[in-house]
Design an enzyme around this catalytic site. Sequence first.
Site, PDB file in Angstrom:
ATOM      1  N   HIS A  23       0.855  -1.194   0.000  1.00 24.49           N
ATOM      2  CA  HIS A  23       0.000   0.000   0.000  1.00 24.49           C
ATOM      3  C   HIS A  23       0.892   1.246   0.000  1.00 24.49           C
ATOM      4  CE1 HIS A  23      -3.730  -2.187   1.844  1.00 24.49           C
ATOM      5  NE2 HIS A  23      -3.708  -2.284   0.549  1.00 24.49           N
ATOM      6  N   HIS A  79     -11.359  -9.015  -6.835  1.00 21.42           N
ATOM      7  CA  HIS A  79     -11.030  -7.738  -6.185  1.00 21.42           C
ATOM      8  C   HIS A  79     -10.198  -6.916  -7.168  1.00 21.42           C
ATOM      9  CE1 HIS A  79      -9.837  -4.852  -3.237  1.00 21.42           C
ATOM     10  NE2 HIS A  79      -8.776  -5.466  -2.746  1.00 21.42           N
ATOM     11  N   GLU A  81      -8.190  -4.272  -6.562  1.00 16.45           N
ATOM     12  CA  GLU A  81      -6.960  -3.596  -6.142  1.00 16.45           C
ATOM     13  C   GLU A  81      -5.781  -4.129  -6.970  1.00 16.45           C
ATOM     14  OE1 GLU A  81      -6.365  -3.492  -1.877  1.00 16.45           O
ATOM     15  OE2 GLU A  81      -4.991  -1.799  -2.051  1.00 16.45           O
ATOM     16  N   ASP A  83      -2.830  -5.166  -6.707  1.00 20.10           N
ATOM     17  CA  ASP A  83      -2.016  -6.351  -6.432  1.00 20.10           C
ATOM     18  C   ASP A  83      -2.669  -7.633  -6.955  1.00 20.10           C
ATOM     19  OD1 ASP A  83      -3.813  -5.593  -4.363  1.00 20.10           O
ATOM     20  OD2 ASP A  83      -2.885  -6.966  -2.965  1.00 20.10           O
ATOM     21  N   HIS A 145     -11.976  -5.978   1.807  1.00 15.62           N
ATOM     22  CA  HIS A 145     -11.925  -4.701   2.486  1.00 15.62           C
ATOM     23  C   HIS A 145     -12.219  -3.519   1.569  1.00 15.62           C
ATOM     24  CE1 HIS A 145      -7.763  -3.374   1.099  1.00 15.62           C
ATOM     25  NE2 HIS A 145      -7.974  -4.517   0.507  1.00 15.62           N
ATOM     26  N   ASP A 164      -8.558 -11.304  -0.344  1.00 19.19           N
ATOM     27  CA  ASP A 164      -7.745 -10.777   0.761  1.00 19.19           C
ATOM     28  C   ASP A 164      -8.098 -11.405   2.115  1.00 19.19           C
ATOM     29  OD1 ASP A 164      -6.028  -8.984  -0.538  1.00 19.19           O
ATOM     30  OD2 ASP A 164      -7.515  -7.389  -0.526  1.00 19.19           O
ATOM     31  N   TYR A 192      -2.498  -8.528   9.653  1.00 18.15           N
ATOM     32  CA  TYR A 192      -3.326  -8.206   8.484  1.00 18.15           C
ATOM     33  C   TYR A 192      -4.718  -7.766   8.941  1.00 18.15           C
ATOM     34  CZ  TYR A 192      -4.760  -8.682   3.606  1.00 18.15           C
ATOM     35  OH  TYR A 192      -5.193  -8.435   2.334  1.00 18.15           O
ATOM     36  N   HIS A 225      -3.245 -13.774  -0.723  1.00 21.89           N
ATOM     37  CA  HIS A 225      -1.893 -13.525  -0.198  1.00 21.89           C
ATOM     38  C   HIS A 225      -1.528 -14.656   0.758  1.00 21.89           C
ATOM     39  CE1 HIS A 225      -1.723  -9.374  -1.606  1.00 21.89           C
ATOM     40  NE2 HIS A 225      -2.878  -9.136  -1.023  1.00 21.89           N
TER      41      HIS A 225
END
Length: 396
Positions: A23, A79, A81, A83, A145, A164, A192, A225
């Site tokens: 992040h 998701h 995001e 990554d 999230h 996530d 996390y 992850h």
Amino acid sequence: MAFRIKDNISWIGKIDWELRKFHGEEYSTHRGSSYNSYLVRDEKTALIDTVWGKFSGEFVENLKKEIPLEKINFVIANHAESDHSGALPELMRHIPDTPIYCTSNGLNSLKGHYHQNWNFKVMKTGDKLSLGSKELIFIEAPMLHWPDSMMSYLAGDNILFSNDAFGQHIASELMYNDLVDQAELFQEAIKYYANILTPFSMLVDRKIKEVVALNVPVDLICPSHGVIWRKDPLQIVNKYAQWAGNYAENQITIIYDTMWDGTRRMAEAIAKGATEADPTVTVKLFNIARSDKNDVITEVFKSKAILVGSPTINQGILSASAAILEEIKGLKFKNKKAAAFGSYGWSGESVKVISNRLTESGFQLLNDGIREKWNPSAESVENCIRFGKEVALDLK
Ligand code: FEO
């Protein structure tokens, strides 16, 4: 790198041993991380998530070794995001018409990131995608999230691709929960949760209850992850349920910054008093200017109370103390107590400033705090020991 999870399921991801910040510079990753992508083969083939864009070239090359790209029938974007979606532009350059399954918020986020009119298919909770003999069932998980977050459940193989949720920032060549060091695994899992999911604990609790009520078997949890949960996979679900419920251990965390050691000496005297009053309580001290803020947040998450200290400077507090208080405010901790302390020379506002910030952040103040002038005298040190004792007794 790729490996088979089952005959019909492969992991195609990237283990990022070098990662130390995530992040941007916000989240420390002492143990690296991985970006997990999964290839599910049946009569049709689905690719679940990709990897961070900086690894898109090697990801697509690895994928080609597993399957001709044109044989991928569906891309699932749990998701948006970067990554997990970052390799989409490179992948979709090869297979531009392949449908991408995501939530409606996922569509907005993916368009916002990549400005492409890919063949999006918007999914809602309960929607199914047949792969032939098996089907994927989608579960929206908004704010776990991001608003777009989604999980996919592979019926028949009983696998939850949770994205996530249930993940950990760990780089390991041993990609299963039973093969890695358990202390490291759970440290990264709680870190996390504490740093990312704390503000959404009510939603975590609700989502876990919703998924448990489906009463479907879960043999594997494959997060995006870290390692795959194959041994007792529901243990991490149970941990999340526990963490989502105003979690606290018998711990007091003392966070301070100091200029000439006055506030440090106060912190240490307070810790001494707390331990003398309650020898069972874990007391941890952190000079926040010298500590990793994400590790400290994890300790805050584990605490029933925090004591925050700073000397007064310019009628306010030192910047490291201000920064951690800002972080704490955003995470919306619940059901925790707090107090402030600090040394001062003349005006002495720090304790009031910290107390106000703690109250604004939802902490219940134990008292008005303690401030001591200049370098604490023997009497001041005794005051701090007494203060620590009172705090520990109040918390008993
Ligand atoms: Fe691992 Fe929210 O991305």
